[in-house]
Design a protein around this motif. Structure first.
Motif, PDB file in Angstrom:
ATOM      1  N   LEU A   1      20.501  33.762  27.089  1.00  0.00           N
ATOM      2  CA  LEU A   1      21.629  33.297  27.902  1.00  0.00           C
ATOM      3  C   LEU A   1      22.974  33.590  27.265  1.00  0.00           C
ATOM      4  O   LEU A   1      23.866  34.151  27.916  1.00  0.00           O
ATOM      5  N   GLN A   2      23.152  33.220  26.014  1.00  0.00           N
ATOM      6  CA  GLN A   2      24.466  33.400  25.407  1.00  0.00           C
ATOM      7  C   GLN A   2      24.827  34.870  25.270  1.00  0.00           C
ATOM      8  O   GLN A   2      25.974  35.268  25.453  1.00  0.00           O
ATOM      9  N   LYS A   3      23.834  35.688  24.981  1.00  0.00           N
ATOM     10  CA  LYS A   3      24.094  37.123  24.851  1.00  0.00           C
ATOM     11  C   LYS A   3      24.567  37.707  26.179  1.00  0.00           C
ATOM     12  O   LYS A   3      25.491  38.524  26.214  1.00  0.00           O
ATOM     13  N   LEU A   4      23.938  37.267  27.278  1.00  0.00           N
ATOM     14  CA  LEU A   4      24.372  37.754  28.591  1.00  0.00           C
ATOM     15  C   LEU A   4      25.759  37.224  28.938  1.00  0.00           C
ATOM     16  O   LEU A   4      26.607  37.954  29.454  1.00  0.00           O
ATOM     17  N   LYS A   5      26.002  35.956  28.644  1.00  0.00           N
ATOM     18  CA  LYS A   5      27.332  35.394  28.910  1.00  0.00           C
ATOM     19  C   LYS A   5      28.414  36.137  28.147  1.00  0.00           C
ATOM     20  O   LYS A   5      29.529  36.343  28.655  1.00  0.00           O
ATOM     21  N   ASN A   6      28.114  36.551  26.921  1.00  0.00           N
ATOM     22  CA  ASN A   6      29.102  37.234  26.095  1.00  0.00           C
ATOM     23  C   ASN A   6      29.535  38.577  26.668  1.00  0.00           C
ATOM     24  O   ASN A   6      30.590  39.098  26.304  1.00  0.00           O
ATOM     25  N   LEU A   7      28.709  39.149  27.565  1.00  0.00           N
ATOM     26  CA  LEU A   7      29.083  40.415  28.215  1.00  0.00           C
ATOM     27  C   LEU A   7      30.276  40.242  29.148  1.00  0.00           C
ATOM     28  O   LEU A   7      30.987  41.202  29.444  1.00  0.00           O
ATOM     29  N   ASP A   8      30.459  39.020  29.645  1.00  0.00           N
ATOM     30  CA  ASP A   8      31.558  38.723  30.569  1.00  0.00           C
ATOM     31  C   ASP A   8      31.540  39.688  31.759  1.00  0.00           C
ATOM     32  O   ASP A   8      32.547  40.304  32.109  1.00  0.00           O
ATOM     33  N   THR A   9      30.369  39.801  32.379  1.00  0.00           N
ATOM     34  CA  THR A   9      30.204  40.696  33.520  1.00  0.00           C
ATOM     35  C   THR A   9      30.051  39.874  34.791  1.00  0.00           C
ATOM     36  O   THR A   9      30.071  38.647  34.768  1.00  0.00           O
ATOM     37  N   THR A  10      29.925  40.545  35.924  1.00  0.00           N
ATOM     38  CA  THR A  10      29.728  39.860  37.203  1.00  0.00           C
ATOM     39  C   THR A  10      28.484  40.391  37.890  1.00  0.00           C
ATOM     40  O   THR A  10      28.149  41.581  37.772  1.00  0.00           O
ATOM     41  N   PHE A  11      27.807  39.508  38.608  1.00  0.00           N
ATOM     42  CA  PHE A  11      26.640  39.898  39.386  1.00  0.00           C
ATOM     43  C   PHE A  11      27.003  40.249  40.831  1.00  0.00           C
ATOM     44  O   PHE A  11      26.130  40.579  41.623  1.00  0.00           O
ATOM     45  N   VAL A  12      28.285  40.174  41.154  1.00  0.00           N
ATOM     46  CA  VAL A  12      28.751  40.584  42.482  1.00  0.00           C
ATOM     47  C   VAL A  12      28.684  42.108  42.561  1.00  0.00           C
ATOM     48  O   VAL A  12      29.263  42.803  41.722  1.00  0.00           O
ATOM     49  N   PRO A  13      27.975  42.657  43.540  1.00  0.00           N
ATOM     50  CA  PRO A  13      27.783  44.104  43.584  1.00  0.00           C
ATOM     51  C   PRO A  13      28.955  44.834  44.232  1.00  0.00           C
ATOM     52  O   PRO A  13      29.669  44.296  45.078  1.00  0.00           O
ATOM     53  N   SER A  14      29.115  46.093  43.849  1.00  0.00           N
ATOM     54  CA  SER A  14      30.097  46.954  44.517  1.00  0.00           C
ATOM     55  C   SER A  14      29.503  47.566  45.781  1.00  0.00           C
ATOM     56  O   SER A  14      30.239  48.002  46.664  1.00  0.00           O
ATOM     57  N   LEU A  15      28.156  47.615  45.835  1.00  0.00           N
ATOM     58  CA  LEU A  15      27.413  48.269  46.927  1.00  0.00           C
ATOM     59  C   LEU A  15      27.724  49.769  47.012  1.00  0.00           C
ATOM     60  O   LEU A  15      27.555  50.398  48.049  1.00  0.00           O
TER      61      LEU A  15
END
Length: 262
Positions: free
Chosen positions: A145-159
């Motif tokens: 979890l923390q490793k993924l949070k540290n990426l500071d990315t979004t799961f909202v797609p561009s499509l």
């Protein structure tokens, strides 16, 4: 307090209630006693009946609500972002509401993989789908979890559509976040996609009978979960929908066998 803590994030929209309740009850039956876990239900659209989701569920359930504008895949990604922001644990899970877990102690088996080798373990896309290959998707993923949070990315797609060796692929919900993690060096493992209608994998099914829609996801020939899909359009009828009813019958039959053997 146990050494491992898990946040299981479940995005729920309109018509998801009965699916989510079935999912939560499968979690009740299949989680190990080795970790402290909480199921986090994410809601970003009005009209979701929380009481129906948690009815007769034994697991600890927390609800996070924050309405957003996006619909379809965009809204799904917004809900995953909401869930990720709210999670506080060692390990995180994203799982669609129209899933049923079928393997006792699935959590400890995947945590072992995460401790030893991988950063994300999750379901793969259909081999013939126009989606990125060899990465987990958000039907089910378990991760550091923390490793993924540290990426500071979004799961909202561009499509957007991009070119891969096999052709053009669609960047649907979560694809860019997982690809970003891959570029950052995350090690990933996928659960094998198996479905009765898949010509080269239909013989591998252990849960779904011939003619049943949906898919199974396997880890080392063990069925971890099954997924039916399209909860928004099928959820209003739920078990009165022929497709859903067939899937429920197969999933319940297999889950009963698993739990009775314990």
């Amino acid at each position: 307090m146990k050494d491992d803590t898990i946040s299981i994030g479940i995005p729920c929209g309109p018509n998801s209630e009965m699916f989510a309740n079935f999912l939560l009850k499968s979690i009740d039956l299949t989680m190990s006693d080795k970790a402290d876990y909480v199921c986090v239900v994410g809601i970003n659209k009005p009209g979701v009946d929380i009481a129906s989701i948690i009815r007769d569920v034994k697991s600890d359930v927390r609800v996070v609500q924050e309405y957003t504008e996006g619909t379809g895949s965009i809204g799904h990604g917004e809900c995953l972002d909401l869930l990720l922001k709210s999670m506080t644990s060692t390990w995180g899970v994203f799982v669609d509401c129209d899933v049923c877990f079928l393997h006792k102690n699935w959590d400890t088996e995947i945590i072992h993989l995460l401790r030893e080798t991988f950063d994300i373990v999750g379901s793969e896309y259909h081999p013939a789908a126009a989606k990125p290959k060899d990465i987990p998707n958000v039907i089910f993923s378990m991760f550091n979890l923390q490793k993924l949070k540290n990426l500071d990315t979004t799961f909202v797609p561009s499509l957007k559509k991009i070119k891969e060796e096999a052709g053009s692929v669609l960047l649907d919900t979560g694809c860019e976040a997982i690809l970003s993690a891959k570029r950052a060096g995350f090690k990933m493992k996928t659960l094998k996609y198996v479905t009765p209608s898949c010509a080269d994998r239909g013989h591998l099914t252990q849960v779904l009978t011939s003619g049943t829609r949906g898919e199974e996801y396997h880890l080392n020939d063990q069925v971890i979960l099954t997924h039916v899909g399209r909860s928004l359009s099928r959820g209003a009828e739920f078990d009165r929908n022929h497709t859903v009813n067939q899937w429920l019958e197969d999933a319940r039959y297999y889950l009963d066998k698993v739990t009775q053997a314990l």
